[in-house]
Design a protein around this motif. Structure first.
Motif, PDB file in Angstrom:
ATOM      1  N   GLY A  93      25.380   7.369  -0.673  1.00  0.00           N
ATOM      2  CA  GLY A  93      25.501   8.889  -0.748  1.00  0.00           C
ATOM      3  C   GLY A  93      26.992   9.545  -0.973  1.00  0.00           C
ATOM      4  N   VAL A  94      27.718   9.314   0.318  1.00  0.00           N
ATOM      5  CA  VAL A  94      29.132   9.501   0.954  1.00  0.00           C
ATOM      6  C   VAL A  94      30.013   8.776   1.520  1.00  0.00           C
ATOM      7  CG1 VAL A  94      27.597  11.224   1.851  1.00  0.00           C
ATOM      8  CG2 VAL A  94      27.428   9.093   3.195  1.00  0.00           C
ATOM      9  N   THR A  95      31.034   8.820   1.407  1.00  0.00           N
ATOM     10  CA  THR A  95      32.337   8.750   1.687  1.00  0.00           C
ATOM     11  C   THR A  95      32.763   7.887   3.125  1.00  0.00           C
ATOM     12  OG1 THR A  95      34.369  10.522   1.038  1.00  0.00           O
ATOM     13  CG2 THR A  95      33.111   8.883  -1.340  1.00  0.00           C
ATOM     14  N   GLY A  96      33.680   7.328   3.082  1.00  0.00           N
ATOM     15  CA  GLY A  96      33.849   7.162   4.304  1.00  0.00           C
ATOM     16  C   GLY A  96      34.768   7.880   4.934  1.00  0.00           C
ATOM     17  N   ARG A 111      19.250   8.065  17.376  1.00  0.00           N
ATOM     18  CA  ARG A 111      18.410   9.311  16.569  1.00  0.00           C
ATOM     19  C   ARG A 111      19.674  10.200  16.264  1.00  0.00           C
ATOM     20  NH1 ARG A 111      14.374  12.149  20.823  1.00  0.00           N
ATOM     21  NH2 ARG A 111      14.144  14.144  19.706  1.00  0.00           N
ATOM     22  N   PHE A 112      20.843  10.105  17.212  1.00  0.00           N
ATOM     23  CA  PHE A 112      22.600  10.983  17.122  1.00  0.00           C
ATOM     24  C   PHE A 112      23.138  10.028  16.067  1.00  0.00           C
ATOM     25  CE2 PHE A 112      26.716   9.698  17.439  1.00  0.00           C
ATOM     26  CZ  PHE A 112      28.413  10.245  16.954  1.00  0.00           C
ATOM     27  N   LEU A 113      22.341   9.297  15.362  1.00  0.00           N
ATOM     28  CA  LEU A 113      23.567   8.424  14.441  1.00  0.00           C
ATOM     29  C   LEU A 113      22.983   9.229  12.857  1.00  0.00           C
ATOM     30  CD1 LEU A 113      25.817   6.760  13.967  1.00  0.00           C
ATOM     31  CD2 LEU A 113      25.191   4.589  13.461  1.00  0.00           C
ATOM     32  N   LYS A 114      21.442   8.897  13.691  1.00  0.00           N
ATOM     33  CA  LYS A 114      20.490   9.234  12.068  1.00  0.00           C
ATOM     34  C   LYS A 114      21.157  10.764  11.572  1.00  0.00           C
ATOM     35  CE  LYS A 114      16.998   7.724  11.503  1.00  0.00           C
ATOM     36  NZ  LYS A 114      15.207   7.759  11.464  1.00  0.00           N
ATOM     37  N   ARG A 115      20.542  11.333  12.542  1.00  0.00           N
ATOM     38  CA  ARG A 115      21.241  13.273  12.754  1.00  0.00           C
ATOM     39  C   ARG A 115      22.503  13.380  11.745  1.00  0.00           C
ATOM     40  NH1 ARG A 115      20.048  14.740  17.323  1.00  0.00           N
ATOM     41  NH2 ARG A 115      22.646  14.231  18.396  1.00  0.00           N
ATOM     42  N   PHE A 116      23.172  12.510  12.658  1.00  0.00           N
ATOM     43  CA  PHE A 116      24.870  13.067  11.971  1.00  0.00           C
ATOM     44  C   PHE A 116      25.035  12.993  10.756  1.00  0.00           C
ATOM     45  CE2 PHE A 116      29.281  11.286  11.485  1.00  0.00           C
ATOM     46  CZ  PHE A 116      29.785  12.884  10.784  1.00  0.00           C
ATOM     47  N   THR A 117      24.436  11.425   9.498  1.00  0.00           N
ATOM     48  CA  THR A 117      24.711  10.694   8.822  1.00  0.00           C
ATOM     49  C   THR A 117      23.777  12.026   8.238  1.00  0.00           C
ATOM     50  OG1 THR A 117      22.536   9.301   9.218  1.00  0.00           O
ATOM     51  CG2 THR A 117      25.062   8.680   9.552  1.00  0.00           C
ATOM     52  N   SER A 118      22.477  12.187   8.353  1.00  0.00           N
ATOM     53  CA  SER A 118      21.815  12.685   7.806  1.00  0.00           C
ATOM     54  C   SER A 118      22.789  14.640   6.940  1.00  0.00           C
ATOM     55  CB  SER A 118      19.810  13.652   8.165  1.00  0.00           C
ATOM     56  OG  SER A 118      19.793  12.047   7.797  1.00  0.00           O
ATOM     57  N   TYR A 119      23.333  15.015   8.522  1.00  0.00           N
ATOM     58  CA  TYR A 119      24.172  15.811   8.266  1.00  0.00           C
ATOM     59  C   TYR A 119      24.854  16.290   7.008  1.00  0.00           C
ATOM     60  CZ  TYR A 119      27.252  19.570   9.571  1.00  0.00           C
ATOM     61  OH  TYR A 119      28.295  20.897  10.098  1.00  0.00           O
ATOM     62  N   VAL A 120      25.103  15.301   6.900  1.00  0.00           N
ATOM     63  CA  VAL A 120      26.586  15.049   5.701  1.00  0.00           C
ATOM     64  C   VAL A 120      25.926  15.131   4.489  1.00  0.00           C
ATOM     65  CG1 VAL A 120      28.964  13.766   5.669  1.00  0.00           C
ATOM     66  CG2 VAL A 120      28.023  14.099   7.946  1.00  0.00           C
ATOM     67  N   ILE A 121      25.477  13.445   4.860  1.00  0.00           N
ATOM     68  CA  ILE A 121      25.044  13.446   3.533  1.00  0.00           C
ATOM     69  C   ILE A 121      24.326  15.508   3.009  1.00  0.00           C
ATOM     70  CG2 ILE A 121      22.400  12.806   1.951  1.00  0.00           C
ATOM     71  CD1 ILE A 121      22.653  10.184   4.042  1.00  0.00           C
ATOM     72  N   ASN A 122      23.936  15.758   3.844  1.00  0.00           N
ATOM     73  CA  ASN A 122      23.275  17.488   3.168  1.00  0.00           C
ATOM     74  C   ASN A 122      24.068  18.531   2.959  1.00  0.00           C
ATOM     75  OD1 ASN A 122      20.028  16.505   3.529  1.00  0.00           O
ATOM     76  ND2 ASN A 122      20.131  17.931   5.567  1.00  0.00           N
ATOM     77  N   LYS A 123      25.675  17.913   2.824  1.00  0.00           N
ATOM     78  CA  LYS A 123      26.375  18.621   2.957  1.00  0.00           C
ATOM     79  C   LYS A 123      27.185  18.178   2.261  1.00  0.00           C
ATOM     80  CE  LYS A 123      28.626  21.778   5.883  1.00  0.00           C
ATOM     81  NZ  LYS A 123      28.344  22.951   5.806  1.00  0.00           N
TER      82      LYS A 123
END
Length: 555
Positions: A379-382, A535-547
């Protein structure tokens, strides 16, 4: 901290020594949140007091210790530190130089000796002066020169009383004989009524002796009362000491709940590794809770991410290093890390599509394990992932360990220099990081495998150290090299439809090498890495997906 102290000697005509006084600025350990703080310390009249500053000394002290039973102990490893303790109350103090520390220790110790409080004083009663000395005013002294007990003094009074009584009887007999023979002492003196004088003398001396007897009785009674009180006090203290010895082992554990500087990070830390890890884990959990609360309270409004106009400033002094490190990290990120190829990578965490690898490396006793994570996000691009990882306006949202963040220089729109101060996680020291961050696009025609790649590379630099607090001793400097490489994969939609986020996924490779800058238990660091990196990697990617979910796609 210490060069501004002053020493004065106050003398008294009735005493043969001077009581020292001292004042100055020292660092005092406050607590595990604020650490060492400058305080104005004053020694006066046998009391060590401290104030927040010299200007605040007129508003009352913040704490005081009596040196009567204080212990002054220089620290075993820190040449500038000494501790002053009374029972379970301890002041941890630091001077700026070993010489200044030694001066304070010498003055405090000399006060105890001169005032009769030190262990080397054999006669503390001298400080009271000769007027009430128990040695100079005694009726008699023993051959050793020491004062005798009250019982011995009372026995002497009884002896003197007997002598005085015999002398009175002798004088009384003389007066009686003079009366019977009508003898006058001298013809030039007026006549003396020997009978009357004898009666008066006898009555007066009898009154003196009776009063003396009464005083002796009162002294004996008072001594018996105080002796019984002393015996009861001795018994009470023995009971308390017995209870104290019984629970001494528990006090050792309780001591760790009141952390002092000796429980901080360092090779001489008194904190066991399991408790060190528990403390760090608790601090990290608290940061996660704060982030979640901040996200709930944050506005849900969305704005489209701006389009960057890249303009590399190739004339900047740091640009050759930026170009070299970025290319190097891209090459390392694309290397094969599959197990069994002999390159030393070990899989240490796995969660769905995420795989995390490390190589165990220690330098001078510090853990510097290279870490590598591979993940796939839908759902997100590089470009979107790198955009939110690079831009400073979003960093405080997803990086939960940050306390402060400052952009020191904008080299170009895609290259920034950051100074970050991280929250302190007790018992570890507070850290900061100074690094440049560079974002770039590697088009298909420039990649050997024909992939469309975006990357962000962060690398520590000393180029701006003069503008930071790295040399102040307040923070421990982290040295890092981090690279986020993102490759976008698009599944062509059927029937020529427009590409949606359902058709996009991104392959992420995250590499990092971090020098923590200070000692911490290797087992603790590796346990924290295993817990926090996924946890950091999942937190960051989830943040980008929501944004990005309601925003136009950025390719």
């Amino acid at each position: 901290m210490g060069d501004d102290h002053s020493l004065s000697d106050d003398s008294d005509s009735s005493e043969t020594f001077a009581i020292p006084q001292l004042q100055g600025i020292l660092s005092k350990w406050t607590n595990y949140i604020h650490g060492w703080q400058d305080r104005f310390i004053v020694l006066k009249d046998g009391t060590l007091s401290y104030y927040k500053s010299e200007e605040d000394s007129g508003f009352g002290c913040r704490g005081a210790l009596s040196l009567y039973k204080a212990t002054i102990k220089p620290h075993e490893f820190d040449d500038c530190r000494f501790d002053v303790s009374v029972n379970d109350c301890v002041w941890y103090l630091r001077a700026t130089t070993p010489q200044d520390k030694q001066h304070w220790v010498d003055v405090l110790e000399s006060f105890k000796v001169k005032s009769g409080y030190g262990t080397g004083s054999e006669n503390s009663l001298k400080r009271h002066g000769s007027a009430i000395s128990l040695q100079s005013n005694s009726l008699s002294t023993t051959s050793s020169g020491g004062s005798r007990s009250l019982r011995e003094k009372l026995a002497e009074l009884e002896t003197f009383k007997g002598i005085l009584t015999r002398q009175i009887n002798t004088l009384q007999q003389y007066f009686d004989a003079c009366v019977e023979n009508n003898i006058q002492p001298s013809p030039n003196l007026p006549p003396v009524d020997f009978k009357g004088e004898a009666i008066t003398f006898e009555a007066t001396t009898s009154g003196v002796l009776e009063t003396l007897d009464h005083c002796l009785d009162l002294v004996i009674q008072r001594e018996d009362v105080w002796r019984k009180k002393l015996e009861r006090e001795i018994e009470r203290r023995k009971r308390i000491e017995a209870v104290y010895k019984t629970i001494q082992s528990k006090f050792d554990h309780v001591r760790t709940s009141h952390p002092g500087p000796d429980l901080e990070e360092g090779p001489h830390s008194l904190l066991p590794e399991d408790e060190f890890y528990d403390a760090v884990e608790s601090g990290l959990d608290k940061m996660d809770e704060e982030r979640e609360l901040r996200e709930r309270l944050k506005s849900t409004s969305k704005t489209a991410a701006p389009t960057l106009q890249f303009d590399k400033e190739k004339n900047h002094q740091l640009w050759p290093e930026i170009e070299r490190i970025s290319q190097q990290q891209l090459h390392l990120a694309r290397q094969d890390i599959s197990e069994g190829n002999g390159n030393g990578w070990q899989l240490f965490a796995e969660d769905g599509d995420m795989r995390m690898y490390r190589r165990e490396v220690e330098t001078d006793g510090m853990v510097m394990d290279p870490l590598k994570a591979c993940h796939i996000v839908s759902g997100v691009t590089g470009r979107e992932l790198c955009h939110y990882f690079f831009r400073p306006e979003y960093r405080m949202d997803w990086e939960t360990t940050l306390e402060q963040m400052q952009v020191l220089e904008t080299i170009s729109e895609d290259t920034l220099v950051f100074l970050q101060i991280h929250k302190r996680i007790w018992p570890a020291s507070q850290r900061d990081a100074l690094f440049w961050s560079h974002m770039r696009h590697v088009p298909n025609d420039q990649d050997p495998d024909g992939n469309d790649i975006w990357l962000v590379c962060n690398n520590s630099t000393e180029y701006y150290s003069d503008n930071t607090q790295s040399n102040s001793g307040k923070y421990v400097r982290i040295f890092l090299t981090v690279c986020l490489v993102c490759q976008t994969e698009i599944t062509p939609p059927k029937d020529g439809a427009t590409v949606s986020r359902d058709d996009i996924k991104c392959k992420i490779t995250y590499c990092s090498v971090v020098n923590p800058g200070g000692w911490a238990p290797a087992s603790v660091l590796r346990a924290v890495y295993k817990r926090e990196y996924p946890r950091f990697l999942k937190r960051f990617t989830s943040y980008v997906i929501n944004k990005c979910k309601d925003q136009p796609i950025m390719f």
